[in-house]
Enzyme design. Structure first.
Site, PDB file in Angstrom:
ATOM      1  N   SER A 124      22.067  35.018 -15.172  1.00 60.55           N
ATOM      2  CA  SER A 124      22.905  35.265 -16.524  1.00 60.55           C
ATOM      3  C   SER A 124      22.024  35.907 -17.396  1.00 60.55           C
ATOM      4  O   SER A 124      20.686  35.752 -17.403  1.00 60.55           O
ATOM      5  CB  SER A 124      23.460  33.903 -17.193  1.00 60.55           C
ATOM      6  OG  SER A 124      24.265  33.350 -15.940  1.00 60.55           O
ATOM      7  N   GLY A 125      22.776  36.708 -18.260  1.00 57.33           N
ATOM      8  CA  GLY A 125      22.146  37.598 -19.262  1.00 57.33           C
ATOM      9  C   GLY A 125      22.183  39.004 -19.083  1.00 57.33           C
ATOM     10  O   GLY A 125      22.959  39.623 -18.075  1.00 57.33           O
ATOM     11  N   THR A 137      20.375  41.445 -18.172  1.00 59.16           N
ATOM     12  CA  THR A 137      19.391  42.143 -16.831  1.00 59.16           C
ATOM     13  C   THR A 137      20.366  41.562 -15.865  1.00 59.16           C
ATOM     14  O   THR A 137      20.426  42.535 -14.849  1.00 59.16           O
ATOM     15  CB  THR A 137      17.966  41.683 -17.029  1.00 59.16           C
ATOM     16  OG1 THR A 137      17.479  41.787 -18.399  1.00 59.16           O
ATOM     17  CG2 THR A 137      17.186  42.405 -15.965  1.00 59.16           C
ATOM     18  N   GLY A 174      16.895  36.667 -15.262  1.00 58.95           N
ATOM     19  CA  GLY A 174      16.085  37.197 -15.989  1.00 58.95           C
ATOM     20  C   GLY A 174      15.228  36.119 -16.797  1.00 58.95           C
ATOM     21  O   GLY A 174      15.213  34.948 -16.408  1.00 58.95           O
ATOM     22  N   ASP A 196      13.581  34.929 -21.016  1.00 59.05           N
ATOM     23  CA  ASP A 196      12.923  35.541 -22.472  1.00 59.05           C
ATOM     24  C   ASP A 196      11.544  35.736 -22.545  1.00 59.05           C
ATOM     25  O   ASP A 196      10.974  36.672 -23.395  1.00 59.05           O
ATOM     26  CB  ASP A 196      13.433  34.447 -23.351  1.00 59.05           C
ATOM     27  CG  ASP A 196      15.083  34.233 -23.416  1.00 59.05           C
ATOM     28  OD1 ASP A 196      15.801  35.240 -23.169  1.00 59.05           O
ATOM     29  OD2 ASP A 196      15.444  32.957 -23.312  1.00 59.05           O
ATOM     30  N   LYS A 234      13.521  30.256 -20.638  1.00 57.90           N
ATOM     31  CA  LYS A 234      14.859  30.846 -20.731  1.00 57.90           C
ATOM     32  C   LYS A 234      15.791  30.366 -21.483  1.00 57.90           C
ATOM     33  O   LYS A 234      15.590  29.227 -21.976  1.00 57.90           O
ATOM     34  CB  LYS A 234      15.066  30.869 -19.043  1.00 57.90           C
ATOM     35  CG  LYS A 234      14.573  31.627 -18.182  1.00 57.90           C
ATOM     36  CD  LYS A 234      14.885  31.686 -16.941  1.00 57.90           C
ATOM     37  CE  LYS A 234      16.294  31.454 -16.419  1.00 57.90           C
ATOM     38  NZ  LYS A 234      17.144  32.838 -16.972  1.00 57.90           N
ATOM     39  N   ARG A 286      18.297  31.957 -23.733  1.00 61.57           N
ATOM     40  CA  ARG A 286      18.626  32.647 -25.019  1.00 61.57           C
ATOM     41  C   ARG A 286      20.153  32.660 -24.741  1.00 61.57           C
ATOM     42  O   ARG A 286      21.112  33.070 -25.650  1.00 61.57           O
ATOM     43  CB  ARG A 286      18.104  33.976 -25.349  1.00 61.57           C
ATOM     44  CG  ARG A 286      18.472  34.323 -26.701  1.00 61.57           C
ATOM     45  CD  ARG A 286      17.956  35.596 -27.188  1.00 61.57           C
ATOM     46  NE  ARG A 286      17.192  36.319 -26.097  1.00 61.57           N
ATOM     47  CZ  ARG A 286      16.181  37.041 -26.195  1.00 61.57           C
ATOM     48  NH1 ARG A 286      15.576  37.062 -27.406  1.00 61.57           N
ATOM     49  NH2 ARG A 286      15.860  37.830 -25.104  1.00 61.57           N
ATOM     50  N   GLU A 301      21.182  27.623 -14.698  1.00 63.96           N
ATOM     51  CA  GLU A 301      20.231  28.548 -14.305  1.00 63.96           C
ATOM     52  C   GLU A 301      19.081  27.646 -13.438  1.00 63.96           C
ATOM     53  O   GLU A 301      18.596  27.999 -12.303  1.00 63.96           O
ATOM     54  CB  GLU A 301      19.706  29.344 -15.332  1.00 63.96           C
ATOM     55  CG  GLU A 301      20.447  30.464 -15.766  1.00 63.96           C
ATOM     56  CD  GLU A 301      20.260  31.086 -16.565  1.00 63.96           C
ATOM     57  OE1 GLU A 301      19.271  30.715 -17.574  1.00 63.96           O
ATOM     58  OE2 GLU A 301      20.116  32.385 -17.088  1.00 63.96           O
ATOM     59  N   LYS A 310       8.577  41.053 -22.405  1.00 65.87           N
ATOM     60  CA  LYS A 310       8.898  39.853 -22.201  1.00 65.87           C
ATOM     61  C   LYS A 310       7.677  39.108 -21.612  1.00 65.87           C
ATOM     62  O   LYS A 310       7.553  37.844 -21.728  1.00 65.87           O
ATOM     63  CB  LYS A 310      10.019  39.264 -21.135  1.00 65.87           C
ATOM     64  CG  LYS A 310      11.317  40.143 -21.434  1.00 65.87           C
ATOM     65  CD  LYS A 310      12.083  39.240 -22.453  1.00 65.87           C
ATOM     66  CE  LYS A 310      13.570  39.921 -22.546  1.00 65.87           C
ATOM     67  NZ  LYS A 310      14.416  39.703 -21.636  1.00 65.87           N
TER      68      LYS A 310
HETATM   69  O1  DER Z   1      19.520  33.070 -20.949  1.00 70.89           O
HETATM   70  C1  DER Z   1      18.947  33.195 -19.961  1.00 70.89           C
HETATM   71  O2  DER Z   1      18.246  32.477 -19.367  1.00 70.89           O
HETATM   72  C2  DER Z   1      18.762  34.750 -19.573  1.00 70.89           C
HETATM   73  O3  DER Z   1      18.454  34.815 -18.356  1.00 70.89           O
HETATM   74  C3  DER Z   1      17.742  35.206 -20.609  1.00 70.89           C
HETATM   75  O4  DER Z   1      16.618  34.492 -20.441  1.00 70.89           O
HETATM   76  C4  DER Z   1      17.503  36.654 -20.246  1.00 70.89           C
HETATM   77  O5  DER Z   1      18.298  37.470 -20.776  1.00 70.89           O
HETATM   78  P1  DER Z   1      18.461  39.037 -20.945  1.00 70.89           P
HETATM   79  O6  DER Z   1      18.117  39.696 -19.609  1.00 70.89           O
HETATM   80  O7  DER Z   1      19.588  39.347 -21.673  1.00 70.89           O
HETATM   81  O8  DER Z   1      17.224  39.398 -21.864  1.00 70.89           O
END
Ligand code: DER
Length: 227
Positions: A28-29, A31, A85, A87, A97, A99, A106, A124
């Protein structure tokens, strides 16, 4: 932003790791969203066939819209690969992770995968976790203020993550998130243990031992860094 190409390069490289017949954890996120879109392209362009296990409602909806076959985690025995992804990632491949608010699902998905791939841009990478991002802690929405007090008592500066103004954010699972920062220099493993002992805490955004490969988008390319 200039990272955009780097983020896309990393997502494209990671999507290339999926082979037909795989069961794939879909993170999720932002990326992960680029990555899921790339997997949809590969299905159309190359006939790639795989099954996705999403880590959030948002990822499930995106994947479904692209025609990616989905399963719930309990419908599969294992995952061949997990793509997500992060953080922050430290030199020992320990991660923060959450955010995006999907950390519980996850982490549950990541720990079932044979190969856990983290897809990031260079920014990151940190020398010590907590330098750039607060640590999201998933807590029961029941007695939220009391759990917050218990986290403060152990030295955290806390902020209850808000959704609509004045209303605490709710995760897909209906829980709340308290973003914590710690002045001390706790070792991540020790901090994770401390947090998990707090009544009302369900899960932390500390992902320890859950990264086998980093795919890092840089300004002039992309690199794969095995842990
Ligand atoms: O919330 C999460 O765990 C996401 O994977 C985050 O850690 C990375 O999100 P981004 O790819 O939008 O920076």
């Amino acid at each position: 932003s200039i990272e955009e190409p780097a983020k896309e390069r990393a997502a494209r490289e990671a999507a290339g790791l999926v082979q037909s017949g795989m069961t794939v954890g879909l993170g999720s996120g932002t990326t992960a969203a680029i990555l899921v879109r790339r997997l949809g392209e590969r299905m159309r362009e190359e006939g790639l066939r795989f099954v996705g296990v999403p880590t959030s409602v948002a990822t499930a909806e995106l994947a479904r819209g692209l025609g990616i076959p989905l399963r719930e985690l309990d419908e599969v025995d294992a995952l061949d690969i997990n793509l997500d992804g992060a953080d922050e990632v430290d030199p020992q491949f320990r991660m923060i992770k959450g955010r995006g608010g999907a950390l519980l699902r996850e982490k549950i998905v990541a720990c079932v995968a044979r190969r856990r791939v983290t897809v990031i841009t260079q920014d990151k990478r940190v020398s010590r976790l907590g330098q750039k991002a607060p640590l999201p802690v998933e807590v029961s929405s029941i007695g939220l203020q009391h759990t917050e007090r218990r986290l403060r008592a152990m030295g955290a500066v806390t902020r209850i993550r808000m959704g609509p103004p004045g209303v605490p954010f709710r995760t897909d699972g209906g829980n709340a998130i308290i973003d914590c920062t710690f002045a001390g220099r706790h070792e991540p493993e020790e901090l994770d243990g401390l947090l998990r002992s707090v009544v009302g805490v369900f899960e932390t955004g500390l992902f320890l031992g859950l990264c086998d490969l980093l795919v890092v988008g840089t300004d002039d390319g992309v690199e794969q860094v095995p842990s």
